[in-house]
Design an enzyme around this catalytic site. Structure first.
Site, mmCIF file in Angstrom:
data_model
loop_
_atom_site.group_PDB
_atom_site.id
_atom_site.type_symbol
_atom_site.label_atom_id
_atom_site.label_comp_id
_atom_site.label_asym_id
_atom_site.label_seq_id
_atom_site.Cartn_x
_atom_site.Cartn_y
_atom_site.Cartn_z
ATOM 1 N N HIS A 154 0.804 -1.236 0.000
ATOM 2 C CA HIS A 154 0.000 0.000 0.000
ATOM 3 C C HIS A 154 0.832 1.279 0.000
ATOM 4 C CE1 HIS A 154 -3.811 -2.055 0.391
ATOM 5 N NE2 HIS A 154 -3.374 -2.726 1.446
ATOM 6 N N ASP A 190 -3.046 -10.360 -2.731
ATOM 7 C CA ASP A 190 -3.607 -9.942 -1.446
ATOM 8 C C ASP A 190 -5.080 -9.549 -1.666
ATOM 9 O OD1 ASP A 190 -2.541 -8.676 1.431
ATOM 10 O OD2 ASP A 190 -4.210 -7.519 0.592
ATOM 11 N N HIS A 192 -6.556 -6.946 -0.731
ATOM 12 C CA HIS A 192 -6.660 -5.514 -1.032
ATOM 13 C C HIS A 192 -5.818 -5.152 -2.256
ATOM 14 C CE1 HIS A 192 -7.178 -6.003 3.394
ATOM 15 N NE2 HIS A 192 -8.205 -5.192 3.183
ATOM 16 N N ASP A 279 -5.179 -12.804 3.269
ATOM 17 C CA ASP A 279 -6.444 -12.211 3.722
ATOM 18 C C ASP A 279 -7.595 -12.472 2.753
ATOM 19 O OD1 ASP A 279 -5.131 -10.493 1.986
ATOM 20 O OD2 ASP A 279 -5.216 -8.743 3.307
HETATM 21 C C1 SP5 Z 1 -1.404 -5.244 3.741
HETATM 22 C C2 SP5 Z 1 -2.867 -5.169 4.005
HETATM 23 O O1 SP5 Z 1 -3.559 -6.175 3.919
HETATM 24 N N1 SP5 Z 1 -3.359 -3.987 4.402
HETATM 25 C C3 SP5 Z 1 -4.741 -3.828 4.647
HETATM 26 C C4 SP5 Z 1 -5.069 -2.519 5.267
HETATM 27 C C5 SP5 Z 1 -6.545 -2.433 5.558
HETATM 28 N N2 SP5 Z 1 -6.855 -1.444 6.535
HETATM 29 C C6 SP5 Z 1 -8.248 -1.185 6.542
HETATM 30 C C7 SP5 Z 1 -8.845 -1.101 7.889
HETATM 31 C C8 SP5 Z 1 -10.346 -1.020 7.792
HETATM 32 C C9 SP5 Z 1 -10.931 -2.384 7.984
HETATM 33 N N3 SP5 Z 1 -12.351 -2.422 8.112
HETATM 34 C C10 SP5 Z 1 -12.637 -3.641 8.835
HETATM 35 C C11 SP5 Z 1 -14.050 -3.899 9.187
HETATM 36 C C12 SP5 Z 1 -14.050 -5.069 10.138
HETATM 37 N N4 SP5 Z 1 -15.384 -5.519 10.413
HETATM 38 ZN ZN ZN Z 2 -4.605 -7.039 2.410
#
Ligand code: SP5
Ligand code: ZN
Length: 334
Positions: A154, A190, A192, A279
């Protein structure tokens, strides 16, 4: 498979992250380390190649900032991890900013990526780990695994976010280019979208970025990862995004993967870097795909059909109870 890891990556111990209007325990926490180390067995410690390979990707001022940010935070009288609260979204320009709060916003795009006293060290050794795995593949190993933590996909040349501080995969790719590889491909699996990696290579033709990820209309990082982001070159197409809906299972994932692999074949890459996040697993606490542990070996086997020297770089994956099994299953497919 040769696995690389450096214990100094443990120095990053974020206490929490801010989203949905509240602080939550950090998803990218130290528990991930034990889970993965137990599953992969013995690891090799990377050599120290210094800052030069990092500077092929990151701006010097950004590296200076990252190294000193937490000291500046303490000097301003604060405690705990450093967090931004104000962001220059209207226009970023090279101001001579001094206030730590101004710098935090200038170099971040979210509030999930705190800087603690050990963040620089951990990130630095994660990058060295990616470099060591790349060197091993450049030296003739078929595949190598870089257990990088914190993750990297990211963050961009001069900003952090998404638990990422240094772009391990991009640093690996540039290292391969510097070693004479003319065409490199990065496949990001990943959950994301790897907005930072995409951004770093967006105007390049030699390093292809292909990503399969949750549709950013619904999921982080929202602003990037859409299918129309095709790269900036006139001959465009050195960037391919394959967004998939929440709830995606292996059958759907597999057809996107085949599309991704076709694109990589067309690129005629000499080396492949895989940004691997676990993930996409059905039990991941912050994600919404439905892949099973047993899907990761077929995923890796499909990638291995490319027949390319391959560096696997660890990204996300937060279901700690299944994380070791998911990583081991993926690596076994090679
Ligand atoms: C490397 C990687 O996987 N980074 C991911 C970063 C995601 N951060 C976002 C946080 C917001 C998550 N919302 C979660 C809802 C849970 N119910
Ligand atoms: Zn991720």
């Amino acid at each position: 498979m040769k696995c690389f890891w450096d214990d100094r990556q443990r120095a990053h111990v974020p206490a929490g992250e801010f989203f949905n209007g509240a602080m939550h325990p950090a998803a990218e926490h130290e528990g991930r380390v034990e889970a993965i180390l137990k599953a992969i067995g013995s690891t090799q410690t990377p050599a120290d190649l210094g800052l030069d390979p990092l500077l092929r990707v990151h701006a010097p001022d950004y590296l200076d900032y990252l190294r000193s940010a937490h000291d500046q935070w303490l000097a301003a009288g604060r405690g705990g991890d450093a967090f931004p609260y104000t962001f220059p979204v209207v226009k970023r320009r090279p101001l001579r900013l001094e206030r730590i709060d101004a710098l935090l916003g200038q170099y971040s795009f979210d509030t999930s990526t705190p800087i603690g006293p050990g963040t620089w060290d951990a990130s630095y050794w994660a990058a060295q780990t990616a470099l060591a795995a790349t060197d091993s593949v450049l030296g003739g190993e078929r595949t190598a695994f870089a257990f990088c933590r914190p993750p990297g996909h990211h963050c961009g040349a001069d900003y952090l976010g998404g638990y990422s501080y240094l772009s391990n995969a991009a640093i690996a790719a540039e290292h391969a280019v510097a070693a004479g590889r003319k065409r490199v491909a990065i496949l990001d699996v990943d959950y994301h979208h790897g907005n930072g990696t995409q951004d770093i290579f967006y105007e390049r033709g030699d390093v292809l970025y292909v990503s399969i990820h949750a549709d950013p209309v619904m999921d982080y990082p929202y602003y990037w990862g859409h299918a129309d982001e095709r790269g900036k070159r006139a001959d465009h197409g050195a960037n391919l995004n394959l967004p998939l809906p929440r709830g995606t299972e292996w059958a759907t994932y597999q057809s996107a993967l085949l599309q991704a692999l076709d694109r990589i074949e067309t690129h005629e890459a000499e080396l492949l870097i895989v940004s691997y996040g676990a993930d996409t697993y059905e039990g991941d606490p912050i994600s919404h795909f439905n892949l099973k542990t047993s899907d990761y070996a077929p995923m890796a086997r499909a990638i291995a059909t490319l027949g390319l020297p391959t560096v696997v770089v660890m990204e996300g994956g937060y279901a700690v109870e299944a994380l070791g099994a998911n990583v081991a299953e993926f690596l076994s497919g090679f």
